[in-house]
Design a protein around this motif. Structure first.
Motif, PDB file in Angstrom:
ATOM      1  N   HIS A 445      -5.408 -33.103 -40.314  1.00 19.11           N
ATOM      2  CA  HIS A 445      -5.797 -33.014 -38.899  1.00 19.11           C
ATOM      3  C   HIS A 445      -4.590 -32.776 -37.999  1.00 19.11           C
ATOM      4  O   HIS A 445      -4.686 -32.027 -37.015  1.00 19.11           O
ATOM      5  CB  HIS A 445      -6.540 -34.287 -38.493  1.00 19.11           C
ATOM      6  CG  HIS A 445      -7.930 -34.371 -39.048  1.00 19.11           C
ATOM      7  ND1 HIS A 445      -8.973 -33.569 -38.579  1.00 19.11           N
ATOM      8  CD2 HIS A 445      -8.461 -35.136 -40.031  1.00 19.11           C
ATOM      9  CE1 HIS A 445     -10.079 -33.866 -39.242  1.00 19.11           C
ATOM     10  NE2 HIS A 445      -9.795 -34.789 -40.137  1.00 19.11           N
ATOM     11  N   SER A 446      -3.441 -33.371 -38.316  1.00 15.80           N
ATOM     12  CA  SER A 446      -2.252 -33.116 -37.507  1.00 15.80           C
ATOM     13  C   SER A 446      -1.738 -31.692 -37.698  1.00 15.80           C
ATOM     14  O   SER A 446      -1.120 -31.130 -36.790  1.00 15.80           O
ATOM     15  CB  SER A 446      -1.154 -34.132 -37.846  1.00 15.80           C
ATOM     16  OG  SER A 446      -1.472 -35.400 -37.319  1.00 15.80           O
ATOM     17  N   HIS A 467     -10.082 -33.161 -30.619  1.00 15.93           N
ATOM     18  CA  HIS A 467     -10.866 -33.542 -31.799  1.00 15.93           C
ATOM     19  C   HIS A 467      -9.953 -33.889 -32.974  1.00 15.93           C
ATOM     20  O   HIS A 467     -10.106 -34.944 -33.610  1.00 15.93           O
ATOM     21  CB  HIS A 467     -11.811 -32.406 -32.198  1.00 15.93           C
ATOM     22  CG  HIS A 467     -12.424 -32.585 -33.547  1.00 15.93           C
ATOM     23  ND1 HIS A 467     -13.427 -33.498 -33.812  1.00 15.93           N
ATOM     24  CD2 HIS A 467     -12.157 -31.975 -34.750  1.00 15.93           C
ATOM     25  CE1 HIS A 467     -13.757 -33.447 -35.087  1.00 15.93           C
ATOM     26  NE2 HIS A 467     -13.007 -32.531 -35.678  1.00 15.93           N
ATOM     27  N   HIS A 468      -9.006 -33.011 -33.259  1.00 13.83           N
ATOM     28  CA  HIS A 468      -8.148 -33.231 -34.423  1.00 13.83           C
ATOM     29  C   HIS A 468      -7.093 -34.308 -34.159  1.00 13.83           C
ATOM     30  O   HIS A 468      -6.721 -35.047 -35.094  1.00 13.83           O
ATOM     31  CB  HIS A 468      -7.493 -31.927 -34.843  1.00 13.83           C
ATOM     32  CG  HIS A 468      -8.455 -30.963 -35.463  1.00 13.83           C
ATOM     33  ND1 HIS A 468      -9.008 -31.160 -36.701  1.00 13.83           N
ATOM     34  CD2 HIS A 468      -8.991 -29.799 -34.988  1.00 13.83           C
ATOM     35  CE1 HIS A 468      -9.828 -30.160 -36.999  1.00 13.83           C
ATOM     36  NE2 HIS A 468      -9.839 -29.322 -35.969  1.00 13.83           N
ATOM     37  N   ALA A 469      -6.626 -34.434 -32.914  1.00 18.20           N
ATOM     38  CA  ALA A 469      -5.681 -35.506 -32.605  1.00 18.20           C
ATOM     39  C   ALA A 469      -6.348 -36.868 -32.789  1.00 18.20           C
ATOM     40  O   ALA A 469      -5.754 -37.797 -33.368  1.00 18.20           O
ATOM     41  CB  ALA A 469      -5.152 -35.360 -31.181  1.00 18.20           C
ATOM     42  N   HIS A 470      -7.572 -37.001 -32.310  1.00 22.25           N
ATOM     43  CA  HIS A 470      -8.302 -38.260 -32.463  1.00 22.25           C
ATOM     44  C   HIS A 470      -8.542 -38.572 -33.941  1.00 22.25           C
ATOM     45  O   HIS A 470      -8.335 -39.715 -34.395  1.00 22.25           O
ATOM     46  CB  HIS A 470      -9.637 -38.188 -31.720  1.00 22.25           C
ATOM     47  CG  HIS A 470     -10.488 -39.407 -31.884  1.00 22.25           C
ATOM     48  ND1 HIS A 470     -10.170 -40.619 -31.312  1.00 22.25           N
ATOM     49  CD2 HIS A 470     -11.643 -39.604 -32.577  1.00 22.25           C
ATOM     50  CE1 HIS A 470     -11.088 -41.516 -31.637  1.00 22.25           C
ATOM     51  NE2 HIS A 470     -12.000 -40.929 -32.406  1.00 22.25           N
ATOM     52  N   ALA A 471      -8.952 -37.564 -34.707  1.00 22.98           N
ATOM     53  CA  ALA A 471      -9.203 -37.777 -36.136  1.00 22.98           C
ATOM     54  C   ALA A 471      -7.923 -38.180 -36.865  1.00 22.98           C
ATOM     55  O   ALA A 471      -7.933 -39.084 -37.715  1.00 22.98           O
ATOM     56  CB  ALA A 471      -9.795 -36.508 -36.755  1.00 22.98           C
ATOM     57  N   ALA A 472      -6.819 -37.525 -36.537  1.00 24.76           N
ATOM     58  CA  ALA A 472      -5.548 -37.864 -37.190  1.00 24.76           C
ATOM     59  C   ALA A 472      -5.124 -39.288 -36.872  1.00 24.76           C
ATOM     60  O   ALA A 472      -4.663 -40.028 -37.758  1.00 24.76           O
ATOM     61  CB  ALA A 472      -4.461 -36.876 -36.760  1.00 24.76           C
ATOM     62  N   ALA A 500      -2.295 -37.460 -27.333  1.00 23.06           N
ATOM     63  CA  ALA A 500      -3.245 -38.507 -26.955  1.00 23.06           C
ATOM     64  C   ALA A 500      -3.291 -38.636 -25.440  1.00 23.06           C
ATOM     65  O   ALA A 500      -2.285 -38.954 -24.808  1.00 23.06           O
ATOM     66  CB  ALA A 500      -2.850 -39.828 -27.596  1.00 23.06           C
ATOM     67  N   ILE A 501      -4.459 -38.412 -24.857  1.00 24.13           N
ATOM     68  CA  ILE A 501      -4.581 -38.498 -23.397  1.00 24.13           C
ATOM     69  C   ILE A 501      -5.546 -39.594 -22.966  1.00 24.13           C
ATOM     70  O   ILE A 501      -5.619 -39.926 -21.791  1.00 24.13           O
ATOM     71  CB  ILE A 501      -5.029 -37.147 -22.791  1.00 24.13           C
ATOM     72  CG1 ILE A 501      -6.363 -36.690 -23.396  1.00 24.13           C
ATOM     73  CG2 ILE A 501      -3.956 -36.085 -23.001  1.00 24.13           C
ATOM     74  CD1 ILE A 501      -6.872 -35.389 -22.795  1.00 24.13           C
TER      75      ILE A 501
END
Length: 569
Positions: A445-446, A467-472, A500-501
């Motif tokens: 994901h990263s 989406h991918h930042a949250h999953a990672a 991450a925001i």
């Protein structure tokens, strides 16, 4: 398998001592009496220098990143077997005197070291190891064929403080930087025996262990900087020696020095120089790989990609084929092990690594394309654009299709490992396997985050980035929650945390950073967290999506302003 200091423009600079760094010509040193209880005088002029003087490689302008060659070592590299003999018992660890030098040629073990119990009490009369240093992943099976003489680790040194460093390397550090060791730890089985005939390897082990303890506030009677300088000087002497050189001993010493830079020092282009030297060594000799050679090459391959992603430079190694990497197990690993298909250094990400290698080269290709556009090189722009678009699309497709290579009889259900055909059944290694799985999925994901943010230039608020930042971040948090191996987790955690925001994602990042810093104890983790916090402040000040999109490498800007270069590990 923990580190983030200063990259100054121009000359190399050591942030701890404040000295300009330059290697001098190697001179014979006179022995001097050293007080084992006092600080040592360190020759800081040997701290960092241009590593060309040691490794013998030179930059060639004809290639994007320079070609490396190793002229001082040509025709000298060989693979020599190690011989080991038994040694007689010596005095008790606490009562043993401090000698001026180690016994030259003292035999050292060629099997696994798995002695329990810490000898940190000999490091300092007033300090003791903090509790978190005891949080190690123990090897379930000790070596049945080897009994060490007393005092413990006397095979390595007559000095109690140095035996304590070997103990720390074996029983703490070596467990923190591998994924798999059910039949023994590869750093103990493969790297440690090389110290038998190589003083640079031995001094690099001392330096690494001492640096890791110093970061935790435990002071040895000899500083890690002293051992580091001894290892560097010894490495230079070996390379300049007219005799034959054992390739694996060189690679092991360099690998340990890379880890040293990550643990304690502020790594700059020193790590990159070490990697160039290592690949120059490997390119000169194409002999059939022994287990130790395969292990070391896998380690350098990992750091090559991580350094490329960190520095924005192309990798030094060629990309492995899709099926070119197979998991490297520890020695004597049972063929039916539940950890089958788990690599000692890459975990379940072995088949992902060829994709990561190609991804790490994309930023350089992108910069080449942008330079050609600015200089109106029309034909070159056309070629580079085609290459860039085709490669990036292929990487995106490969990441989408990738799945971790699971052990036999294990399947995934909603990112949770289950034993095939038996509902609710678990195996003793399940928690460790679950942690290794989450580590590999965090990388996947990263990698998407890096592709969309750094390569495509999407805004942090873009739905694919989020989406991918949250999953990672979820997978990083699950990796730490399972209390399994946390080695190599810094890059995916950092890449995702930068984007991450929301409060939930930032809390996940904060928790994961805290866990791996406590577990691993390495400087680059702590300083990466400092960079993250500054990145978040700047993201919060950029309300406009367009402004966010133009800062696709915001963390690199922060690092440049703070004078640091992050090399992950």
């Amino acid at each position: 398998m923990s580190e983030l200091p200063l990259k100054r423009k121009g000359d190399h600079w050591d942030a701890k001592t404040g000295y300009e760094c330059a290697y001098e010509a190697i001179k014979p040193r006179q022995r001097r009496k050293r007080d084992s209880q006092s600080g040592l005088k360190i020759d800081t002029s040997l701290e960092c220098d241009s590593l060309e003087d040691i490794y013998g490689w030179e930059e060639q302008a004809a290639t994007p990143y320079g070609s490396a060659y190793f002229s001082p070592l040509e025709s000298k590299l060989e693979m020599s077997p190690l011989s080991h003999t038994a040694t007689d018992p010596t005095d008790d660890l606490l009562n043993s005197p401090s000698y001026e030098t180690d016994i030259d040629g003292s035999p050292r073990p060629n099997q696994q070291v798995a002695r329990r119990g810490s000898f940190a009490r000999v490091l300092s009369p007033t300090r003791s190891l903090p509790p978190e240093l005891a949080m190690i992943a123990p090897c379930p099976v000790a070596s049945p064929a080897l009994e060490f003489c007393m005092p413990a680790f006397s095979e390595f040194s007559n000095r109690p403080n140095r035996r304590a460093l070997v103990d720390h390397f074996c029983n703490v550090l070596s467990h923190l930087i591998v994924f798999r060791e059910e039949s023994g730890n590869p750093f103990q089985q493969l790297v440690l025996p090389l110290s038998h005939s190589s003083s640079p390897v031995m001094n690099a082990i001392y330096a690494l262990a001492s640096a890791h303890l110093e970061y935790r506030g435990v002071q040895n009677t000899e500083k890690s900087l002293y051992f580091h300088n001894e290892a560097i000087q010894g490495l230079a002497k070996v390379i300049q020696n007219q005799g034959k050189v054992n390739k694996n001993e060189l690679l092991a010493a360099v690998m340990l020095l890379v880890y040293y830079e990550l643990v304690q020092r502020r790594p700059t282009n020193i790590i990159y120089g070490h990697l160039k030297g290592a690949f120059a060594i490997m390119c000169l000799n194409q002999d059939v790989l022994t287990p130790v050679g395969l292990f070391l090459e896998r380690a350098f391959g990992f750091y090559d990609v991580i350094a490329a992603l960190s520095l924005g430079t192309p990798p030094l190694s060629t990309a492995p084929s899709a099926g070119g990497l197979l998991p490297v197990p520890p020695l004597d690993a049972p063929p039916a092990s539940p950890l089958t298909n788990v690599d000692t250094l890459l975990g379940m990400a072995t088949t992902l690594w060829p994709i990561m290698h190609r991804l790490s080269n994309l930023l350089f290709t992108k910069k080449e394309l942008e330079d050609a556009q600015q200089t109106n090189q029309v034909s070159k722009v056309a070629v580079l654009r085609t290459e860039f678009e085709a490669t990036s699309q292929a990487i995106e497709a490969a990441l989408t299709q990738w799945k971790p290579c699971l052990p036999p009889n294990i399947s995934i259900r909603d990112d949770v490992l289950v034993v095939k055909g038996v509902e609710g059944e678990e195996i003793p290694e399940m928690a460790r396997l679950q942690s290794i799985l989450h580590n590999a999925l965090a990388y996947r994901h990263s990698a998407f985050v890096y592709l969309y943010r750094t390569i495509y230039g999407y805004s942090p608020k873009h739905k694919l980035v989020q989406h991918h930042a949250h999953a990672a971040l979820l997978h990083c948090a699950e990796t730490t929650a399972a209390r399994g191996p946390m080695s190599a987790l810094l890059w995916p955690l950092f890449a995702a945390a930068c984007e991450a925001i929301g409060a939930e994602d930032r809390e996940l990042a904060k928790k994961a950073f805290s866990e791996i810093e406590q577990r691993q104890g390495m400087t680059n983790i702590q300083e990466a967290w400092g960079i993250i916090q500054e990145v978040w402040k700047r993201l919060d000040s950029l309300d406009d999506d367009a402004a966010m999109g133009t800062n696709s490498d915001l963390w690199r800007n922060v690092c440049a302003e703070m004078g640091v270069t992050i090399v992950f590990g």
